[in-house]
Design a protein around this motif. Structure first.
Motif, short mmCIF file in Angstrom:
data_model
loop_
_atom_site.label_atom_id
_atom_site.label_comp_id
_atom_site.label_asym_id
_atom_site.label_seq_id
_atom_site.Cartn_x
_atom_site.Cartn_y
_atom_site.Cartn_z
N ASP A 150 -9.43 7.64 -1.68
CA ASP A 150 -10.68 6.91 -1.47
C ASP A 150 -10.78 5.65 -2.31
O ASP A 150 -11.60 4.78 -2.01
N ASN A 151 -9.95 5.52 -3.34
CA ASN A 151 -10.02 4.34 -4.21
C ASN A 151 -8.93 3.32 -3.91
O ASN A 151 -8.70 2.42 -4.71
N TYR A 152 -8.24 3.44 -2.77
CA TYR A 152 -7.31 2.39 -2.33
C TYR A 152 -8.14 1.17 -1.96
O TYR A 152 -9.19 1.31 -1.37
N PRO A 153 -7.78 -0.02 -2.32
CA PRO A 153 -6.54 -0.51 -2.91
C PRO A 153 -6.56 -0.61 -4.44
O PRO A 153 -5.61 -1.13 -5.02
N ILE A 154 -7.62 -0.14 -5.07
CA ILE A 154 -7.65 -0.18 -6.53
C ILE A 154 -6.53 0.69 -7.08
O ILE A 154 -5.85 0.32 -8.03
N ALA A 155 -6.32 1.86 -6.48
CA ALA A 155 -5.23 2.76 -6.87
C ALA A 155 -4.16 2.74 -5.79
O ALA A 155 -4.45 2.60 -4.60
N ALA A 156 -2.93 2.89 -6.22
CA ALA A 156 -1.79 2.88 -5.30
C ALA A 156 -1.84 4.07 -4.35
O ALA A 156 -2.34 5.14 -4.71
N PRO A 157 -1.30 3.91 -3.15
CA PRO A 157 -1.16 5.07 -2.28
C PRO A 157 -0.03 5.94 -2.79
O PRO A 157 0.80 5.50 -3.61
N GLU A 158 0.01 7.18 -2.34
CA GLU A 158 1.17 8.03 -2.60
C GLU A 158 2.18 7.71 -1.50
O GLU A 158 1.85 7.80 -0.31
N VAL A 159 3.38 7.33 -1.89
CA VAL A 159 4.41 6.96 -0.92
C VAL A 159 5.64 7.82 -1.17
O VAL A 159 6.14 7.88 -2.30
N THR A 160 6.11 8.48 -0.13
CA THR A 160 7.31 9.31 -0.22
C THR A 160 8.17 9.11 1.01
O THR A 160 7.66 8.76 2.08
N PHE A 161 9.46 9.32 0.86
CA PHE A 161 10.35 9.34 2.00
C PHE A 161 10.31 10.71 2.64
O PHE A 161 10.27 11.73 1.95
N ALA A 162 10.33 10.74 3.97
CA ALA A 162 10.52 12.00 4.68
C ALA A 162 11.97 12.41 4.50
O ALA A 162 12.84 11.56 4.25
N LEU A 163 12.23 13.68 4.62
CA LEU A 163 13.60 14.17 4.48
C LEU A 163 14.35 14.05 5.79
O LEU A 163 13.77 14.24 6.85
N PRO A 164 15.61 13.72 5.75
CA PRO A 164 16.40 13.46 4.56
C PRO A 164 16.10 12.07 3.99
O PRO A 164 16.04 11.09 4.72
N ALA A 165 15.91 12.04 2.70
CA ALA A 165 15.64 10.79 2.00
C ALA A 165 16.95 10.03 1.81
O ALA A 165 18.03 10.62 1.80
N PRO A 166 16.86 8.70 1.66
CA PRO A 166 18.10 7.96 1.39
C PRO A 166 18.71 8.39 0.06
O PRO A 166 17.99 8.74 -0.87
N VAL A 167 20.01 8.36 0.00
CA VAL A 167 20.71 8.64 -1.26
C VAL A 167 20.70 7.33 -2.03
O VAL A 167 21.33 6.34 -1.63
N THR A 170 -4.94 8.36 11.58
CA THR A 170 -6.02 8.50 10.60
C THR A 170 -5.81 7.46 9.52
O THR A 170 -4.67 7.06 9.25
N LEU A 171 -6.87 7.04 8.89
CA LEU A 171 -6.74 6.02 7.86
C LEU A 171 -6.21 6.57 6.55
O LEU A 171 -5.78 5.80 5.69
N ASP A 172 -6.19 7.87 6.37
CA ASP A 172 -5.74 8.40 5.08
C ASP A 172 -4.27 8.77 5.03
O ASP A 172 -3.74 9.05 3.96
N HIS A 173 -3.57 8.77 6.16
CA HIS A 173 -2.14 9.10 6.17
C HIS A 173 -1.45 8.31 7.28
O HIS A 173 -1.80 8.43 8.44
N TRP A 174 -0.47 7.50 6.88
CA TRP A 174 0.31 6.73 7.84
C TRP A 174 1.77 7.14 7.71
O TRP A 174 2.25 7.46 6.62
N THR A 175 2.48 7.04 8.82
CA THR A 175 3.92 7.24 8.82
C THR A 175 4.55 5.97 9.36
O THR A 175 4.15 5.47 10.42
#
Length: 147
Positions: free
Chosen positions: A59-76, A30-35
């Motif tokens: 809906d306002n990408y690229p004007i607004a940043a995407p939400e980016v998170t690490f999946a768990l376990p995240a790097p220390v 999907t265009l709204d969530h990438w892994t």
């Protein structure tokens, strides 16, 4: 098609056709969530490690940043909370529409490769106890860009 969808379609095609070294699209159905996955760079504390990232696009990408998170376990790492949230200015107040998913992944690889000691952020427990759902809900303070 909206500007956001056109831009995401273009970026998706590019990353599928020519993924940068150490970066792999795992899911872009999907265009709204990438892994994606990123590999620790050679000769860094994270050599041989692979981490998974979730990108959520509004809906306002690229004007607004995407939400980016690490999946768990995240790097220390001093800028990565144990819940996967990332304290990196380009994901928030220093975002530019010129940045791409690829550029964000490369920035995260660079952030990991410049780290000199694996340690969580000093306020990791307090931050994670707040149970903040999205890192975009926070007002981040950047006091150390050396790691």
């Amino acid at each position: 098609m909206s500007i956001s969808k056109r831009r995401l379609t273009k970026e998706l095609r590019e990353i599928q056709a020519r993924p940068p070294a150490g970066i792999q699209l795992l899911d872009g159905e999907t265009l709204d969530h990438w892994t994606l996955s990123i590999d620790g760079t050679p000769d860094s504390l994270y050599t041989g490690e692979r981490f998974t990232l979730h990108f959520r696009f509004g809906d306002n990408y690229p004007i607004a940043a995407p939400e980016v998170t690490f999946a768990l376990p995240a790097p220390v790492h001093p800028h990565v909370y144990s819940n996967g949230h990332i304290c990196l200015n380009i994901l928030y107040d220093q975002w530019s529409p010129a940045l791409t998913v690829e550029a964000v992944c490369l920035s995260l690889q660079s952030m990991l490769s410049s780290c000199t000691a694996k340690a969580p952020p000093a306020d990791d427990q307090a931050y994670c106890a707040k149970r903040v759902r999205s890192p975009k809900q926070m007002m981040w303070m950047y006091h150390d860009d050396s790691v």
